[in-house]
Design an enzyme around this catalytic site. Structure first.
Site, PDB file in Angstrom:
ATOM      1  N   ASP A   1       6.762 -18.466  15.633  1.00 40.94           N
ATOM      2  CA  ASP A   1       6.498 -18.518  17.076  1.00 40.94           C
ATOM      3  C   ASP A   1       4.994 -18.362  17.301  1.00 40.94           C
TER       4      ASP A   1
ATOM      5  N   LEU B   1       3.688 -17.319  19.974  1.00 37.68           N
ATOM      6  CA  LEU B   1       3.483 -16.234  20.937  1.00 37.68           C
ATOM      7  C   LEU B   1       2.596 -16.690  22.097  1.00 37.68           C
TER       8      LEU B   1
ATOM      9  N   ALA C   1       9.105 -24.443  22.594  1.00 36.81           N
ATOM     10  CA  ALA C   1       8.767 -25.398  23.658  1.00 36.81           C
ATOM     11  C   ALA C   1       8.012 -24.684  24.759  1.00 36.81           C
TER      12      ALA C   1
ATOM     13  N   SER D   1       8.652 -24.368  28.409  1.00 38.70           N
ATOM     14  CA  SER D   1       9.993 -24.553  28.986  1.00 38.70           C
ATOM     15  C   SER D   1      10.046 -24.537  30.516  1.00 38.70           C
TER      16      SER D   1
ATOM     17  N   THR E   1      17.875 -30.245  26.592  1.00 35.34           N
ATOM     18  CA  THR E   1      18.242 -29.826  27.943  1.00 35.34           C
ATOM     19  C   THR E   1      18.998 -30.915  28.703  1.00 35.34           C
ATOM     20  N   ASP E   2      19.739 -30.489  29.719  1.00 36.40           N
ATOM     21  CA  ASP E   2      20.420 -31.466  30.591  1.00 36.40           C
ATOM     22  C   ASP E   2      19.412 -32.246  31.448  1.00 36.40           C
ATOM     23  N   GLU E   3      18.181 -31.707  31.565  1.00 40.22           N
ATOM     24  CA  GLU E   3      17.201 -32.346  32.463  1.00 40.22           C
ATOM     25  C   GLU E   3      16.769 -33.728  31.981  1.00 40.22           C
TER      26      GLU E   3
ATOM     27  N   TYR F   1       7.978 -31.845  32.098  1.00 45.32           N
ATOM     28  CA  TYR F   1       8.762 -31.062  31.125  1.00 45.32           C
ATOM     29  C   TYR F   1       9.896 -31.899  30.550  1.00 45.32           C
TER      30      TYR F   1
ATOM     31  N   LYS G   1      10.665 -33.432  26.715  1.00 50.48           N
ATOM     32  CA  LYS G   1      11.883 -33.114  25.953  1.00 50.48           C
ATOM     33  C   LYS G   1      12.630 -34.397  25.590  1.00 50.48           C
TER      34      LYS G   1
ATOM     35  N   ASN H   1      20.362 -21.767  31.336  1.00 47.63           N
ATOM     36  CA  ASN H   1      20.809 -20.511  30.722  1.00 47.63           C
ATOM     37  C   ASN H   1      20.363 -19.315  31.559  1.00 47.63           C
TER      38      ASN H   1
ATOM     39  N   ARG I   1       9.589 -27.893  45.257  1.00 47.05           N
ATOM     40  CA  ARG I   1       8.970 -28.318  43.990  1.00 47.05           C
ATOM     41  C   ARG I   1       8.842 -29.843  43.998  1.00 47.05           C
TER      42      ARG I   1
ATOM     43  N   HIS J   1      11.730 -32.405  42.609  1.00 43.39           N
ATOM     44  CA  HIS J   1      12.828 -31.450  42.385  1.00 43.39           C
ATOM     45  C   HIS J   1      14.179 -32.159  42.201  1.00 43.39           C
TER      46      HIS J   1
HETATM   47  P1  NAD Z   1      10.955 -19.786  26.429  1.00 45.41           P
HETATM   48  O1  NAD Z   1       9.833 -20.341  27.221  1.00 45.41           O
HETATM   49  O2  NAD Z   1      11.555 -18.490  26.830  1.00 45.41           O
HETATM   50  O3  NAD Z   1      10.508 -19.634  24.909  1.00 45.41           O
HETATM   51  C1  NAD Z   1       9.769 -20.587  24.218  1.00 45.41           C
HETATM   52  C2  NAD Z   1       9.231 -19.957  22.947  1.00 45.41           C
HETATM   53  O4  NAD Z   1       8.531 -20.977  22.206  1.00 45.41           O
HETATM   54  C3  NAD Z   1       8.221 -18.829  23.192  1.00 45.41           C
HETATM   55  O5  NAD Z   1       8.515 -17.733  22.378  1.00 45.41           O
HETATM   56  C4  NAD Z   1       6.878 -19.443  22.826  1.00 45.41           C
HETATM   57  O6  NAD Z   1       5.933 -18.501  22.350  1.00 45.41           O
HETATM   58  C5  NAD Z   1       7.304 -20.436  21.742  1.00 45.41           C
HETATM   59  N1  NAD Z   1       6.348 -21.544  21.596  1.00 45.41           N
HETATM   60  C6  NAD Z   1       5.792 -22.302  22.580  1.00 45.41           C
HETATM   61  N2  NAD Z   1       4.964 -23.203  22.058  1.00 45.41           N
HETATM   62  C7  NAD Z   1       4.998 -23.050  20.701  1.00 45.41           C
HETATM   63  C8  NAD Z   1       4.373 -23.704  19.625  1.00 45.41           C
HETATM   64  N3  NAD Z   1       3.516 -24.711  19.817  1.00 45.41           N
HETATM   65  N4  NAD Z   1       4.646 -23.292  18.368  1.00 45.41           N
HETATM   66  C9  NAD Z   1       5.511 -22.248  18.155  1.00 45.41           C
HETATM   67  N5  NAD Z   1       6.116 -21.582  19.135  1.00 45.41           N
HETATM   68  C10 NAD Z   1       5.875 -21.983  20.412  1.00 45.41           C
HETATM   69  O7  NAD Z   1      12.043 -20.939  26.366  1.00 45.41           O
HETATM   70  P2  NAD Z   1      13.643 -20.858  26.393  1.00 45.41           P
HETATM   71  O8  NAD Z   1      14.092 -20.800  27.791  1.00 45.41           O
HETATM   72  O9  NAD Z   1      14.090 -19.834  25.421  1.00 45.41           O
HETATM   73  O10 NAD Z   1      13.992 -22.312  25.845  1.00 45.41           O
HETATM   74  C11 NAD Z   1      14.148 -22.538  24.450  1.00 45.41           C
HETATM   75  C12 NAD Z   1      14.502 -23.984  24.233  1.00 45.41           C
HETATM   76  O11 NAD Z   1      15.695 -24.307  24.928  1.00 45.41           O
HETATM   77  C13 NAD Z   1      13.450 -24.967  24.755  1.00 45.41           C
HETATM   78  O12 NAD Z   1      13.357 -26.025  23.835  1.00 45.41           O
HETATM   79  C14 NAD Z   1      14.009 -25.446  26.077  1.00 45.41           C
HETATM   80  O13 NAD Z   1      13.562 -26.737  26.367  1.00 45.41           O
HETATM   81  C15 NAD Z   1      15.486 -25.423  25.786  1.00 45.41           C
HETATM   82  N6  NAD Z   1      16.373 -25.216  26.936  1.00 45.41           N
HETATM   83  C16 NAD Z   1      16.209 -24.140  27.758  1.00 45.41           C
HETATM   84  C17 NAD Z   1      17.117 -23.921  28.788  1.00 45.41           C
HETATM   85  C18 NAD Z   1      16.978 -22.735  29.717  1.00 45.41           C
HETATM   86  O14 NAD Z   1      17.722 -22.654  30.682  1.00 45.41           O
HETATM   87  N7  NAD Z   1      16.099 -21.803  29.458  1.00 45.41           N
HETATM   88  C19 NAD Z   1      18.168 -24.819  28.998  1.00 45.41           C
HETATM   89  C20 NAD Z   1      18.298 -25.918  28.145  1.00 45.41           C
HETATM   90  C21 NAD Z   1      17.398 -26.094  27.101  1.00 45.41           C
HETATM   91  O1  DAU Z   2      18.611 -27.318  33.199  1.00 48.48           O
HETATM   92  C1  DAU Z   2      18.058 -26.759  32.058  1.00 48.48           C
HETATM   93  C2  DAU Z   2      16.674 -26.301  32.367  1.00 48.48           C
HETATM   94  O2  DAU Z   2      16.798 -25.152  33.192  1.00 48.48           O
HETATM   95  C3  DAU Z   2      15.832 -25.979  31.137  1.00 48.48           C
HETATM   96  O3  DAU Z   2      15.659 -27.147  30.386  1.00 48.48           O
HETATM   97  C4  DAU Z   2      14.470 -25.411  31.545  1.00 48.48           C
HETATM   98  O4  DAU Z   2      13.758 -25.013  30.400  1.00 48.48           O
HETATM   99  C5  DAU Z   2      14.699 -24.210  32.433  1.00 48.48           C
HETATM  100  O5  DAU Z   2      13.459 -23.736  32.906  1.00 48.48           O
HETATM  101  C6  DAU Z   2      15.600 -24.563  33.622  1.00 48.48           C
HETATM  102  O6  DAU Z   2      14.920 -25.462  34.547  1.00 48.48           O
HETATM  103  P1  DAU Z   2      15.060 -25.300  36.145  1.00 48.48           P
HETATM  104  O7  DAU Z   2      13.894 -25.930  36.769  1.00 48.48           O
HETATM  105  O8  DAU Z   2      16.413 -25.694  36.595  1.00 48.48           O
HETATM  106  O9  DAU Z   2      14.986 -23.689  36.220  1.00 48.48           O
HETATM  107  P2  DAU Z   2      14.211 -22.719  37.241  1.00 48.48           P
HETATM  108  O10 DAU Z   2      14.717 -21.347  36.971  1.00 48.48           O
HETATM  109  O11 DAU Z   2      12.757 -22.944  37.230  1.00 48.48           O
HETATM  110  O12 DAU Z   2      14.777 -23.201  38.643  1.00 48.48           O
HETATM  111  C7  DAU Z   2      16.159 -23.160  38.942  1.00 48.48           C
HETATM  112  C8  DAU Z   2      16.334 -23.689  40.354  1.00 48.48           C
HETATM  113  O13 DAU Z   2      15.752 -22.768  41.273  1.00 48.48           O
HETATM  114  C9  DAU Z   2      15.630 -25.002  40.598  1.00 48.48           C
HETATM  115  O14 DAU Z   2      16.413 -25.780  41.486  1.00 48.48           O
HETATM  116  C10 DAU Z   2      14.322 -24.607  41.276  1.00 48.48           C
HETATM  117  C11 DAU Z   2      14.700 -23.361  42.039  1.00 48.48           C
HETATM  118  N1  DAU Z   2      13.638 -22.336  42.167  1.00 48.48           N
HETATM  119  C12 DAU Z   2      12.972 -21.954  41.043  1.00 48.48           C
HETATM  120  C13 DAU Z   2      11.977 -21.007  41.124  1.00 48.48           C
HETATM  121  C14 DAU Z   2      11.221 -20.575  39.889  1.00 48.48           C
HETATM  122  C15 DAU Z   2      13.364 -21.786  43.399  1.00 48.48           C
HETATM  123  O15 DAU Z   2      14.000 -22.126  44.412  1.00 48.48           O
HETATM  124  N2  DAU Z   2      12.380 -20.827  43.482  1.00 48.48           N
HETATM  125  C16 DAU Z   2      11.666 -20.426  42.388  1.00 48.48           C
HETATM  126  O16 DAU Z   2      10.763 -19.569  42.546  1.00 48.48           O
END
Ligand code: NAD
Ligand code: DAU
Length: 359
Positions: A38, A40, A90, A92, A136-138, A161, A165, A191, A293, A296
């Protein structure tokens, strides 16, 4: 055919899902070794795995390294005889990709390509290995009120983003087709759970409530997301690595779809019960509608029949998962307070053009 990973390289293991996955693996399997690479970034938190590094010192190894640094990754793979890569690393956050797209291309797309190339060079023609990519579903783009995306749906990403991906997913698949690299991909929905960085809607809402700050809702809060408890996601990823078909992708999601405004109200209600405020009657008074956003996506929803056929289904109801998550943030102030640093403040200053969140 069931695949059994032994020496697993996890990238991005100090992030939200990666750290939960490492916890899941080491807690459920006695034989495996986990190597966490990582960089970090602002989102990586070494504290998330402090207990794990102490408890599993012979089976857990950490390297602060960037996935784009191929030479170092190759050496780490050699040192630990890695047979499985799970690529979580990533950038993210969608909002950050609007402010600074380039790092998304570098880490998410180029980083994945470099990992694929290292894997190909290291493994040669060995078939008893696996490259699993987390997506991701996005990548599928936005839905209207009805319908769900299938694994065969077209990619139509909306944000920098999701575009980065989508590019990564295509490279992963191309390495299977062109070089026979044994790959699998999972595309999951939003998640939530412990250790999520408080820039994402759920932890941001909880923390702003606890700090008596406004809760910013983009637009009218009508956008819909499908919520998956992180531990269920981890189980699904593990199953796909072991039982998934090489060269295939699998959607992982739940049936819990919610409008943002309703989700935020639910969180406020839970907090009103478990940690009532002394300043407001209900935390929902902190809700503040802000500018939407750009780009959006309205709604995401995934059909997850394919992974169900492998034997996975989400176990945690939104009610239970949300309660657990809120409680975790209430009980783990040390974890999130360390994050509310200068970088965090600077990001919001930029994002809100100098104003405070929700102003
Ligand atoms: P996060 O932002 O919490 O964590 C990302 C991690 O990657 C961090 O620890 C960061 O330090 C590390 N990182 C970033 N750039 C790096 C690099 N160049 N080399 C090594 N490490 C690096 O992200 P998350 O929410 O845990 O998401 C993890 C994965 O799941 C991502 O690929 C994201 O696209 C995918 N994903 C996330 C969600 C969600 O809801 N969070 C949903 C679907 C898919
Ligand atoms: O769908 C999977 C994705 O979910 C992952 O691939 C991404 O890594 C993860 O960040 C997440 O993306 P979203 O954009 O859906 O998540 P976020 O929590 O940023 O936003 C969730 C919803 O809430 C979205 O419709 C935007 C809205 N939102 C978000 C923020 C941060 C707000 O209304 N206010 C806010 O301050």
């Amino acid at each position: 055919m069931v695949y059994t990973p032994q020496n697993i390289l996890i990238t991005g293991g100090c992030g939200f899902i990666g750290s939960n996955f490492i916890r899941y693996l080491l807690g459920n399997y006695n034989q495996i070794t986990v190597v966490n690479v990582d960089k970090l970034t602002y989102a990586g938190n070494i504290l998330s795995l402090k207990d794990i590094s102490e408890r599993y010192e012979n089976r857990y190894f950490f390297y602060k390294e960037d996935i784009t640094n191929s030479d170092s990754i190759f050496k780490i793979m050699e040192r630990h005889n890695i047979d499985t890569i799970v690529n979580f690393a990533a950038e993210s956050h969608v909002d950050r990709s609007i402010l600074n797209p380039e790092i998304f291309l570098t880490t998410n797309t180029l980083g994945t390509l470099r990992l694929l190339e290292v894997a190909r060079n290291f493994w040669g023609n060995d078939n008893n290995v696996r490259f699993h990519h987390i997506s991701t579903d996005e990548v599928y783009g936005s839905l209207k009120d009805h319908g769900k995306f299938l694994e065969s749906s077209c990619y139509k990403p909306s944000s920098p983003y999701s575009a980065s991906k989508a590019g990564a997913d295509h490279f992963v698949y191309s390495y299977y087709k062109t070089f026979n690299l044994p790959v699998t991909i999972t595309n999951s929905s939003n998640n939530y759970g412990p250790y999520q960085f408080p820039e994402k809607l759920i932890p941001l809402t909880i923390i702003n409530c606890l700090n008596h700050k406004n809760i910013p809702i983009y637009g009218k809060g009508e956008n819909i997301r499908n919520w998956l408890f992180v531990e269920d996601h981890c189980e699904g990823i593990d199953l796909v690595i072991r039982r998934g078909k090489v060269g295939e992708s699998y959607n992982i999601a739940s049936n819990d779809e919610l409008k943002n405004i309703n989700l935020v109200r639910r969180i406020c209600k839970i907090l009103d019960e478990i940690k009532p405020s002394k300043k407001v009657k209900s935390y929902s008074e902190l809700i503040s509608f802000v500018e939407d956003r750009p780009g959006h996506d309205y709604r995401y929803a995934l059909s997850f029949d394919k992974v169900k056929k492998l034997g996975w289904t989400p176990k945690t109801s939104m009610k239970k998962g949300l309660q657990k998550t809120v409680l975790w943030y209430v009980e783990n102030e040390n974890w999130w307070k360390s994050i509310l640093n200068q970088e965090y403040i600077e990001f919001y200053k930029k994002w809100y053009g100098g104003k405070n969140q929700g102003e």
